[in-house]
Design a protein around this motif. Structure first.
Motif, mmCIF file in Angstrom:
data_model
loop_
_atom_site.group_PDB
_atom_site.id
_atom_site.type_symbol
_atom_site.label_atom_id
_atom_site.label_comp_id
_atom_site.label_asym_id
_atom_site.label_seq_id
_atom_site.Cartn_x
_atom_site.Cartn_y
_atom_site.Cartn_z
ATOM 1 N N THR A 48 0.123 1.384 -9.662
ATOM 2 C CA THR A 48 1.008 2.181 -8.813
ATOM 3 C C THR A 48 0.524 3.619 -8.720
ATOM 4 O OG1 THR A 48 2.910 0.780 -9.374
ATOM 5 C CG2 THR A 48 3.401 2.949 -8.486
ATOM 6 N N ASN A 50 -2.398 4.831 -8.312
ATOM 7 C CA ASN A 50 -3.268 5.112 -7.167
ATOM 8 C C ASN A 50 -2.984 4.186 -5.977
ATOM 9 O OD1 ASN A 50 -4.540 2.747 -7.925
ATOM 10 N ND2 ASN A 50 -6.608 3.598 -7.841
ATOM 11 N N ARG A 51 -1.825 3.574 -6.011
ATOM 12 C CA ARG A 51 -1.260 2.819 -4.879
ATOM 13 C C ARG A 51 -2.092 1.596 -4.480
ATOM 14 N NH1 ARG A 51 0.799 6.769 -0.202
ATOM 15 N NH2 ARG A 51 1.070 4.724 0.734
ATOM 16 N N ASP A 54 -0.035 -1.200 -3.090
ATOM 17 C CA ASP A 54 0.410 -1.199 -1.688
ATOM 18 C C ASP A 54 -0.085 -2.435 -0.947
ATOM 19 O OD1 ASP A 54 1.412 1.243 -2.337
ATOM 20 O OD2 ASP A 54 0.460 2.349 -0.706
ATOM 21 N N GLN A 55 -1.169 -3.010 -1.430
ATOM 22 C CA GLN A 55 -1.772 -4.157 -0.752
ATOM 23 C C GLN A 55 -1.069 -5.469 -1.092
ATOM 24 O OE1 GLN A 55 -5.913 -3.967 -1.941
ATOM 25 N NE2 GLN A 55 -5.982 -1.770 -1.604
ATOM 26 N N ILE A 72 2.654 11.104 -4.598
ATOM 27 C CA ILE A 72 1.616 10.231 -4.036
ATOM 28 C C ILE A 72 2.161 9.410 -2.876
ATOM 29 C CG2 ILE A 72 0.440 10.090 -6.258
ATOM 30 C CD1 ILE A 72 1.464 7.179 -6.475
ATOM 31 N N PHE A 73 3.472 9.415 -2.702
ATOM 32 C CA PHE A 73 4.083 8.636 -1.621
ATOM 33 C C PHE A 73 4.391 9.485 -0.388
ATOM 34 C CE2 PHE A 73 5.561 6.517 -5.619
ATOM 35 C CZ PHE A 73 4.791 5.371 -5.487
ATOM 36 N N ARG A 78 -3.069 10.431 2.258
ATOM 37 C CA ARG A 78 -3.892 9.301 2.694
ATOM 38 C C ARG A 78 -4.390 8.561 1.469
ATOM 39 N NH1 ARG A 78 -8.215 12.599 5.328
ATOM 40 N NH2 ARG A 78 -9.320 10.604 5.482
ATOM 41 N N THR A 79 -4.215 7.239 1.476
ATOM 42 C CA THR A 79 -4.542 6.467 0.281
ATOM 43 C C THR A 79 -6.022 6.582 -0.092
ATOM 44 O OG1 THR A 79 -4.774 4.476 1.644
ATOM 45 C CG2 THR A 79 -2.663 4.823 0.544
ATOM 46 N N GLU A 80 -6.910 6.686 0.908
ATOM 47 C CA GLU A 80 -8.332 6.784 0.574
ATOM 48 C C GLU A 80 -8.643 8.083 -0.168
ATOM 49 O OE1 GLU A 80 -8.119 7.934 5.042
ATOM 50 O OE2 GLU A 80 -7.104 6.587 3.639
ATOM 51 N N LEU A 82 -6.326 9.702 -2.021
ATOM 52 C CA LEU A 82 -5.687 9.540 -3.321
ATOM 53 C C LEU A 82 -6.612 8.799 -4.276
ATOM 54 C CD1 LEU A 82 -3.223 9.581 -5.245
ATOM 55 C CD2 LEU A 82 -2.504 7.426 -4.189
ATOM 56 N N ARG A 83 -7.240 7.732 -3.778
ATOM 57 C CA ARG A 83 -8.115 6.929 -4.644
ATOM 58 C C ARG A 83 -9.425 7.629 -4.948
ATOM 59 N NH1 ARG A 83 -6.341 1.830 -1.102
ATOM 60 N NH2 ARG A 83 -4.221 1.686 -1.946
#
Length: 250
Positions: A48, A50-51, A54-55, A72-73, A78-80, A82-83
């Protein structure tokens, strides 16, 4: 300074609640271990942050996770990106089907770095940080799958470091390795905390005791106890923590 702040986090997979009211403050440049029985929510919590979850279909969250004070939400996150800030290393080594060099160069290229000299520098720096450079420097064009399991895992750590994250998540990253490779990874992790905040899931209680600064014990989706590692192992405040550490269940 607390770099990760988890506030009243609840995670559901469909109707099943995997995490219940999680509250954690994780300090910067330290090693935090997550321990507990299989299925208690350790990996869900890690994923969670780094999300990656979500997938997962029918997964939903309540509450919040903040990194350096930013949720982070948030819609602007942007998730990319964040990761990029929050790298992850999994239980089984998962090098890409390409050369050692290209495994490390993949992330920087993805984020727009194109100058070969700059990529060369990142590759060497990342492999050195993962204590792998001296072993592979003459074989960078060799396929990553030719490396041993322990070397592959250090390659995956180097790949995560290549995009210059703030946080490194490790999901039982030594569980599939032999004792010698495990020791190398543990020694490496202790060095990396000088530059990175590390959160690791482990079933190996001795490992948690050896290398972590603080430990969270999870049970049935709840954090039962979170304390400095020495205190949690030597004088747990909750009887359930003591029972788990002493092997009375699990």
């Amino acid at each position: 300074m607390n770099v990760i702040q988890v506030n009243e986090l609840n995670v559901y997979y469909g109707e099943r609640q995997a995490l219940q009211n999680i509250n954690l403050s994780i300090p910067e440049k330290s090693i935090t271990a997550l321990i507990g029985l299989s299925g208690c929510g350790k990996s869900t919590l890690l994923r969670t942050i780094n999300r990656i979850n979500d997938q997962v279909q029918d997964m939903r969250t309540e509450g919040d996770v903040l990194i350096k004070g930013v949720s982070i939400f948030g819609k602007e996150v942007r998730t990319e990106m964040l990761r990029k800030r929050v790298g992850m290393v999994f239980q089984l080594p998962n090098p890409f089907p390409m050369t050692i060099y290209d495994n490390i160069a993949y992330g920087p290229r993805l984020h727009g770095i194109t100058k070969k000299a700059e990529i060369n520098e990142i590759v060497e720096k990342s492999l050195r940080a993962a204590a792998l450079w001296e072993e592979v420097k003459d074989n960078l064009k060799q396929q990553a799958f030719s490396l041993s399991g322990g070397q592959q895992q250090r390659l995956c750590i180097a790949r995560a470091l290549a995009v210059n994250p703030d946080i490194l998540l490790m999901d039982e990253s030594t569980a599939a390795l032999d004792p010698l490779s495990t020791q190398k990874i543990e020694d490496l992790v202790k060095e990396l905390k000088e530059e990175y905040t590390i959160v690791m899931v482990t079933h190996n209680l001795a490992q948690a005791a050896r290398i972590s600064d603080q430990t969270a014990f999870l049970l049935s989706g709840e954090v039962i106890e979170f304390a400095p590692t020495f205190d949690l192992f030597s004088n747990p405040l909750d009887s359930r923590t003591g029972n788990y550490i002493m092997g009375r269940f699990g």
